[in-house]
Design a protein around this motif. Sequence first.
Motif, mmCIF file in Angstrom:
data_model
loop_
_atom_site.group_PDB
_atom_site.id
_atom_site.type_symbol
_atom_site.label_atom_id
_atom_site.label_comp_id
_atom_site.label_asym_id
_atom_site.label_seq_id
_atom_site.Cartn_x
_atom_site.Cartn_y
_atom_site.Cartn_z
ATOM 1 N N ASN A 273 13.027 -31.698 47.331
ATOM 2 C CA ASN A 273 12.502 -30.885 48.416
ATOM 3 C C ASN A 273 13.243 -29.540 48.450
ATOM 4 O O ASN A 273 14.192 -29.317 47.693
ATOM 5 N N SER A 274 12.822 -28.657 49.320
ATOM 6 C CA SER A 274 13.380 -27.301 49.393
ATOM 7 C C SER A 274 14.882 -27.288 49.660
ATOM 8 O O SER A 274 15.616 -26.507 49.050
ATOM 9 N N ASP A 275 15.331 -28.150 50.551
ATOM 10 C CA ASP A 275 16.765 -28.189 50.859
ATOM 11 C C ASP A 275 17.595 -28.621 49.658
ATOM 12 O O ASP A 275 18.673 -28.073 49.404
ATOM 13 N N GLU A 276 17.094 -29.577 48.898
ATOM 14 C CA GLU A 276 17.800 -30.030 47.697
ATOM 15 C C GLU A 276 17.843 -28.927 46.644
ATOM 16 O O GLU A 276 18.872 -28.736 45.980
ATOM 17 N N ILE A 277 16.755 -28.207 46.509
ATOM 18 C CA ILE A 277 16.702 -27.107 45.540
ATOM 19 C C ILE A 277 17.732 -26.043 45.898
ATOM 20 O O ILE A 277 18.529 -25.616 45.059
ATOM 21 N N ILE A 278 17.728 -25.621 47.159
ATOM 22 C CA ILE A 278 18.671 -24.594 47.610
ATOM 23 C C ILE A 278 20.103 -25.090 47.443
ATOM 24 O O ILE A 278 20.987 -24.335 47.026
ATOM 25 N N SER A 279 20.328 -26.354 47.698
ATOM 26 C CA SER A 279 21.668 -26.931 47.540
ATOM 27 C C SER A 279 22.146 -26.821 46.087
ATOM 28 O O SER A 279 23.310 -26.503 45.825
ATOM 29 N N ILE A 280 21.262 -27.069 45.147
ATOM 30 C CA ILE A 280 21.647 -26.966 43.734
ATOM 31 C C ILE A 280 21.914 -25.503 43.368
ATOM 32 O O ILE A 280 22.890 -25.200 42.678
ATOM 33 N N TYR A 281 21.071 -24.591 43.850
ATOM 34 C CA TYR A 281 21.334 -23.167 43.604
ATOM 35 C C TYR A 281 22.685 -22.764 44.182
ATOM 36 O O TYR A 281 23.438 -22.014 43.557
ATOM 37 N N GLU A 282 23.010 -23.265 45.369
ATOM 38 C CA GLU A 282 24.313 -22.968 45.970
ATOM 39 C C GLU A 282 25.449 -23.541 45.132
ATOM 40 O O GLU A 282 26.496 -22.909 44.993
ATOM 41 N N SER A 283 25.242 -24.714 44.555
ATOM 42 C CA SER A 283 26.251 -25.297 43.672
ATOM 43 C C SER A 283 26.448 -24.430 42.437
ATOM 44 O O SER A 283 27.587 -24.200 42.004
ATOM 45 N N ARG B 267 7.010 -26.349 41.632
ATOM 46 C CA ARG B 267 6.451 -25.003 41.509
ATOM 47 C C ARG B 267 5.757 -24.571 42.792
ATOM 48 O O ARG B 267 5.207 -23.498 42.880
ATOM 49 N N SER B 268 5.802 -25.429 43.798
ATOM 50 C CA SER B 268 5.163 -25.080 45.065
ATOM 51 C C SER B 268 5.953 -23.985 45.773
ATOM 52 O O SER B 268 7.148 -23.807 45.537
ATOM 53 N N ALA B 269 5.277 -23.292 46.638
ATOM 54 C CA ALA B 269 5.886 -22.159 47.342
ATOM 55 C C ALA B 269 6.924 -22.634 48.354
ATOM 56 O O ALA B 269 6.734 -23.629 49.050
ATOM 57 N N LEU B 270 8.027 -21.923 48.381
ATOM 58 C CA LEU B 270 9.053 -22.161 49.391
ATOM 59 C C LEU B 270 8.685 -21.348 50.630
ATOM 60 O O LEU B 270 7.930 -20.372 50.546
ATOM 61 N N THR B 271 9.248 -21.733 51.748
ATOM 62 C CA THR B 271 9.054 -20.916 52.948
ATOM 63 C C THR B 271 9.691 -19.558 52.701
ATOM 64 O O THR B 271 10.550 -19.412 51.813
ATOM 65 N N ARG C 157 16.681 -16.960 50.787
ATOM 66 C CA ARG C 157 17.970 -17.603 50.502
ATOM 67 C C ARG C 157 18.138 -17.787 48.999
ATOM 68 O O ARG C 157 19.190 -17.484 48.434
ATOM 69 N N LYS C 158 17.107 -18.271 48.337
ATOM 70 C CA LYS C 158 17.146 -18.473 46.888
ATOM 71 C C LYS C 158 17.372 -17.139 46.177
ATOM 72 O O LYS C 158 18.196 -17.053 45.261
#
Length: 112
Positions: free
Chosen positions: A3-13, A53-57, A63-64
Amino acid sequence: MMNSDEIISIYESVASITEQMLSAARNSDWENMAALESRCANHVRTLEKSEPRSALTSEMRERKFTIIQKILADDREIRNITEPWMAQLSSLINNTSTERKLSMTYGRNQAG
């Protein structure tokens, strides 16, 4: 699928790891930098396989985007540190190789 939160979390990592890599490069801690680079590559592979590949908010996209800008800035600074060192290392290796070839070529002539 993440989900979006998991994706952002990995980018933050990834951003955190590249920041640590920059610190390692500044300190010439090449062993640590190589280990961090490996961790970073694992996260990138996870994103490549799992990021939908779906759109993020719009908030998540911003943030990304901000995280990616930081990653790229750290990467650029890492390259600014490592490229001269790599060029120097390459020159040293090439000189050693040339010296070895000269020694093998002309050393034989002197022995005979």
